[in-house]
Scaffold this motif. Structure first.
Motif, PDB file in Angstrom:
ATOM      1  N   LEU A  46       0.834  -1.190   0.000  1.00  0.00           N
ATOM      2  CA  LEU A  46       0.000   0.000   0.000  1.00  0.00           C
ATOM      3  C   LEU A  46       0.875   1.248   0.000  1.00  0.00           C
ATOM      4  O   LEU A  46       1.781   1.377   0.813  1.00  0.00           O
ATOM      5  N   VAL A  47       0.600   2.150  -0.929  1.00  0.00           N
ATOM      6  CA  VAL A  47       1.286   3.441  -1.030  1.00  0.00           C
ATOM      7  C   VAL A  47       0.237   4.521  -0.821  1.00  0.00           C
ATOM      8  O   VAL A  47      -0.824   4.488  -1.451  1.00  0.00           O
ATOM      9  N   CYS A  48       0.543   5.489   0.052  1.00  0.00           N
ATOM     10  CA  CYS A  48      -0.385   6.585   0.311  1.00  0.00           C
ATOM     11  C   CYS A  48       0.185   7.883  -0.250  1.00  0.00           C
ATOM     12  O   CYS A  48       1.324   8.246   0.044  1.00  0.00           O
ATOM     13  N   LEU A  49      -0.600   8.557  -1.079  1.00  0.00           N
ATOM     14  CA  LEU A  49      -0.196   9.799  -1.725  1.00  0.00           C
ATOM     15  C   LEU A  49      -1.066  10.951  -1.246  1.00  0.00           C
ATOM     16  O   LEU A  49      -2.291  10.810  -1.163  1.00  0.00           O
ATOM     17  N   SER A  50      -0.428  12.081  -0.963  1.00  0.00           N
ATOM     18  CA  SER A  50      -1.161  13.283  -0.600  1.00  0.00           C
ATOM     19  C   SER A  50      -2.004  13.729  -1.784  1.00  0.00           C
ATOM     20  O   SER A  50      -1.514  13.823  -2.912  1.00  0.00           O
ATOM     21  N   ARG A  51      -3.258  14.037  -1.522  1.00  0.00           N
ATOM     22  CA  ARG A  51      -4.137  14.473  -2.603  1.00  0.00           C
ATOM     23  C   ARG A  51      -3.829  15.891  -3.070  1.00  0.00           C
ATOM     24  O   ARG A  51      -4.440  16.377  -4.017  1.00  0.00           O
ATOM     25  N   GLN A  52      -2.841  16.542  -2.459  1.00  0.00           N
ATOM     26  CA  GLN A  52      -2.458  17.895  -2.854  1.00  0.00           C
ATOM     27  C   GLN A  52      -1.457  17.913  -4.004  1.00  0.00           C
ATOM     28  O   GLN A  52      -1.246  18.949  -4.614  1.00  0.00           O
ATOM     29  N   ASN A  53      -0.793  16.789  -4.277  1.00  0.00           N
ATOM     30  CA  ASN A  53       0.313  16.873  -5.240  1.00  0.00           C
ATOM     31  C   ASN A  53       0.009  16.297  -6.620  1.00  0.00           C
ATOM     32  O   ASN A  53      -0.958  15.565  -6.827  1.00  0.00           O
ATOM     33  N   GLN A  54       0.858  16.667  -7.552  1.00  0.00           N
ATOM     34  CA  GLN A  54       0.706  16.260  -8.949  1.00  0.00           C
ATOM     35  C   GLN A  54       0.765  14.745  -9.116  1.00  0.00           C
ATOM     36  O   GLN A  54       0.061  14.181  -9.953  1.00  0.00           O
ATOM     37  N   THR A  55       1.599  14.086  -8.332  1.00  0.00           N
ATOM     38  CA  THR A  55       1.726  12.627  -8.459  1.00  0.00           C
ATOM     39  C   THR A  55       0.386  11.955  -8.180  1.00  0.00           C
ATOM     40  O   THR A  55      -0.011  11.030  -8.888  1.00  0.00           O
ATOM     41  N   TYR A  56      -0.320  12.429  -7.173  1.00  0.00           N
ATOM     42  CA  TYR A  56      -1.653  11.884  -6.881  1.00  0.00           C
ATOM     43  C   TYR A  56      -2.585  12.074  -8.076  1.00  0.00           C
ATOM     44  O   TYR A  56      -3.270  11.143  -8.499  1.00  0.00           O
ATOM     45  N   ARG A  57      -2.606  13.278  -8.634  1.00  0.00           N
ATOM     46  CA  ARG A  57      -3.504  13.545  -9.764  1.00  0.00           C
ATOM     47  C   ARG A  57      -3.161  12.648 -10.952  1.00  0.00           C
ATOM     48  O   ARG A  57      -4.051  12.151 -11.641  1.00  0.00           O
ATOM     49  N   THR A  58      -1.884  12.427 -11.194  1.00  0.00           N
ATOM     50  CA  THR A  58      -1.469  11.539 -12.287  1.00  0.00           C
ATOM     51  C   THR A  58      -1.823  10.091 -11.963  1.00  0.00           C
ATOM     52  O   THR A  58      -2.304   9.348 -12.819  1.00  0.00           O
ATOM     53  N   ALA A  59      -1.618   9.687 -10.709  1.00  0.00           N
ATOM     54  CA  ALA A  59      -1.902   8.309 -10.294  1.00  0.00           C
ATOM     55  C   ALA A  59      -3.386   7.969 -10.392  1.00  0.00           C
ATOM     56  O   ALA A  59      -3.745   6.804 -10.565  1.00  0.00           O
ATOM     57  N   GLU A  60      -4.241   8.961 -10.304  1.00  0.00           N
ATOM     58  CA  GLU A  60      -5.678   8.721 -10.412  1.00  0.00           C
ATOM     59  C   GLU A  60      -6.038   8.091 -11.759  1.00  0.00           C
ATOM     60  O   GLU A  60      -6.982   7.306 -11.847  1.00  0.00           O
ATOM     61  N   ALA A  61      -5.289   8.420 -12.814  1.00  0.00           N
ATOM     62  CA  ALA A  61      -5.554   7.862 -14.143  1.00  0.00           C
ATOM     63  C   ALA A  61      -4.622   6.701 -14.485  1.00  0.00           C
ATOM     64  O   ALA A  61      -4.843   5.999 -15.463  1.00  0.00           O
ATOM     65  N   ALA A  62      -3.590   6.498 -13.687  1.00  0.00           N
ATOM     66  CA  ALA A  62      -2.553   5.505 -13.999  1.00  0.00           C
ATOM     67  C   ALA A  62      -3.015   4.081 -13.703  1.00  0.00           C
ATOM     68  O   ALA A  62      -3.968   3.862 -12.950  1.00  0.00           O
ATOM     69  N   THR A  63      -2.300   3.145 -14.280  1.00  0.00           N
ATOM     70  CA  THR A  63      -2.562   1.727 -14.013  1.00  0.00           C
ATOM     71  C   THR A  63      -1.479   1.103 -13.150  1.00  0.00           C
ATOM     72  O   THR A  63      -1.707   0.065 -12.542  1.00  0.00           O
ATOM     73  N   VAL A  64      -0.290   1.734 -13.114  1.00  0.00           N
ATOM     74  CA  VAL A  64       0.827   1.208 -12.315  1.00  0.00           C
ATOM     75  C   VAL A  64       1.531   2.351 -11.578  1.00  0.00           C
ATOM     76  O   VAL A  64       1.506   3.501 -12.011  1.00  0.00           O
ATOM     77  N   LEU A  65       2.178   1.982 -10.470  1.00  0.00           N
ATOM     78  CA  LEU A  65       3.083   2.868  -9.731  1.00  0.00           C
ATOM     79  C   LEU A  65       4.399   2.125  -9.556  1.00  0.00           C
ATOM     80  O   LEU A  65       4.410   0.902  -9.442  1.00  0.00           O
ATOM     81  N   ALA A  66       5.493   2.875  -9.521  1.00  0.00           N
ATOM     82  CA  ALA A  66       6.795   2.295  -9.180  1.00  0.00           C
ATOM     83  C   ALA A  66       7.207   2.851  -7.825  1.00  0.00           C
ATOM     84  O   ALA A  66       7.145   4.062  -7.593  1.00  0.00           O
ATOM     85  N   VAL A  67       7.615   1.967  -6.926  1.00  0.00           N
ATOM     86  CA  VAL A  67       8.043   2.325  -5.583  1.00  0.00           C
ATOM     87  C   VAL A  67       9.550   2.085  -5.520  1.00  0.00           C
ATOM     88  O   VAL A  67      10.003   0.953  -5.700  1.00  0.00           O
ATOM     89  N   HIS A  68      10.318   3.163  -5.282  1.00  0.00           N
ATOM     90  CA  HIS A  68      11.778   3.094  -5.286  1.00  0.00           C
ATOM     91  C   HIS A  68      12.340   3.201  -3.874  1.00  0.00           C
ATOM     92  O   HIS A  68      11.957   4.103  -3.126  1.00  0.00           O
ATOM     93  N   VAL A  69      13.249   2.306  -3.538  1.00  0.00           N
ATOM     94  CA  VAL A  69      13.970   2.352  -2.271  1.00  0.00           C
ATOM     95  C   VAL A  69      15.274   3.096  -2.516  1.00  0.00           C
ATOM     96  O   VAL A  69      16.045   2.728  -3.413  1.00  0.00           O
ATOM     97  N   LEU A  70      15.512   4.131  -1.726  1.00  0.00           N
ATOM     98  CA  LEU A  70      16.762   4.886  -1.814  1.00  0.00           C
ATOM     99  C   LEU A  70      17.643   4.523  -0.643  1.00  0.00           C
ATOM    100  O   LEU A  70      17.166   4.128   0.419  1.00  0.00           O
ATOM    101  N   GLY A  71      18.950   4.694  -0.830  1.00  0.00           N
ATOM    102  CA  GLY A  71      19.907   4.446   0.238  1.00  0.00           C
ATOM    103  C   GLY A  71      20.235   5.725   0.980  1.00  0.00           C
ATOM    104  O   GLY A  71      19.627   6.772   0.761  1.00  0.00           O
ATOM    105  N   GLN A  72      21.238   5.651   1.855  1.00  0.00           N
ATOM    106  CA  GLN A  72      21.556   6.777   2.718  1.00  0.00           C
ATOM    107  C   GLN A  72      22.765   7.581   2.263  1.00  0.00           C
ATOM    108  O   GLN A  72      23.140   8.540   2.929  1.00  0.00           O
ATOM    109  N   ASP A  73      23.370   7.247   1.117  1.00  0.00           N
ATOM    110  CA  ASP A  73      24.518   8.031   0.676  1.00  0.00           C
ATOM    111  C   ASP A  73      24.062   9.352   0.050  1.00  0.00           C
ATOM    112  O   ASP A  73      22.880   9.577  -0.186  1.00  0.00           O
ATOM    113  N   GLU A  74      25.004  10.245  -0.201  1.00  0.00           N
ATOM    114  CA  GLU A  74      24.684  11.620  -0.589  1.00  0.00           C
ATOM    115  C   GLU A  74      23.867  11.715  -1.872  1.00  0.00           C
ATOM    116  O   GLU A  74      22.904  12.493  -1.943  1.00  0.00           O
ATOM    117  N   ASP A  75      24.201  10.934  -2.909  1.00  0.00           N
ATOM    118  CA  ASP A  75      23.437  11.039  -4.156  1.00  0.00           C
ATOM    119  C   ASP A  75      21.991  10.571  -3.971  1.00  0.00           C
ATOM    120  O   ASP A  75      21.072  11.096  -4.592  1.00  0.00           O
TER     121      ASP A  75
END
Length: 163
Positions: A46-75
């Motif tokens: 389950l991914v929860c998106l704020s209804r205030q942002n563009q990603t939410y508005r795009t996700a409303e019409a989308a069929t897939v989401l990608a969930v990315h895990v980031l590490g702790q280094d500077e980049d």
């Protein structure tokens, strides 16, 4: 009632969620802290998106989401800052990072340690966020290093408020 006090000190993993508008091909993405695995068999996330942002508005019409895990280094922290402190309403975040199209055109961030692409099974209103229940269609793991967490984020102002 001190609801904020209840969660004080929690250190949630942070994710970058991306999606694509199936009609226009326009990508969207944001930093997300509200996620959870909801089932073992079959695996569901389950991914929860704020209804205030563009990603939410795009996700409303989308069929897939990608969930990315980031590490702790500077980049990885810089990637989190890009997707957490900028809004897609004003900035092309994808012009500022390396990515390639994944299943159904969803943007996959080249710098992410791992990702899950999930088909959206359900959408649920959850307070000031909406939940997107995902069924995995692709999982890639480059490393199992510890994920970036809320406490390890760089100081940043969010691109949009939550409510």
């Amino acid at each position: 009632m001190d609801s904020d006090g209840f969660v004080a000190g929690f250190d949630y993993p942070m994710f970058v969620v991306t999606t694509v508008d199936p009609g226009t091909g326009s990508p969207a993405g944001c930093l997300v802290g509200f996620t959870t695995q909801t089932s073992i068999e079959p695996f569901r996330f389950l991914v929860c998106l704020s209804r205030q942002n563009q990603t939410y508005r795009t996700a409303e019409a989308a069929t897939v989401l990608a969930v990315h895990v980031l590490g702790q280094d500077e980049d990885q922290r810089e990637l989190a800052a890009l997707f957490g402190s900028e809004t897609g309403d004003e900035v092309d975040k994808f012009a500022r990072c390396s990515w390639q199209p994944g299943p159904e055109g969803v943007p996959l961030l080249s710098g992410a340690q791992r990702h899950l692409v999930g088909r959206i099974l359900e959408r649920v209103t959850l307070g000031d966020h909406s939940g997107f229940l995902l069924e995995p269609v692709e999982v890639a793991i480059r490393t199992e290093a510890a994920p970036l967490t809320f406490r390890s984020l760089p100081d940043m102002d969010p691109g949009h408020s939550a409510g």
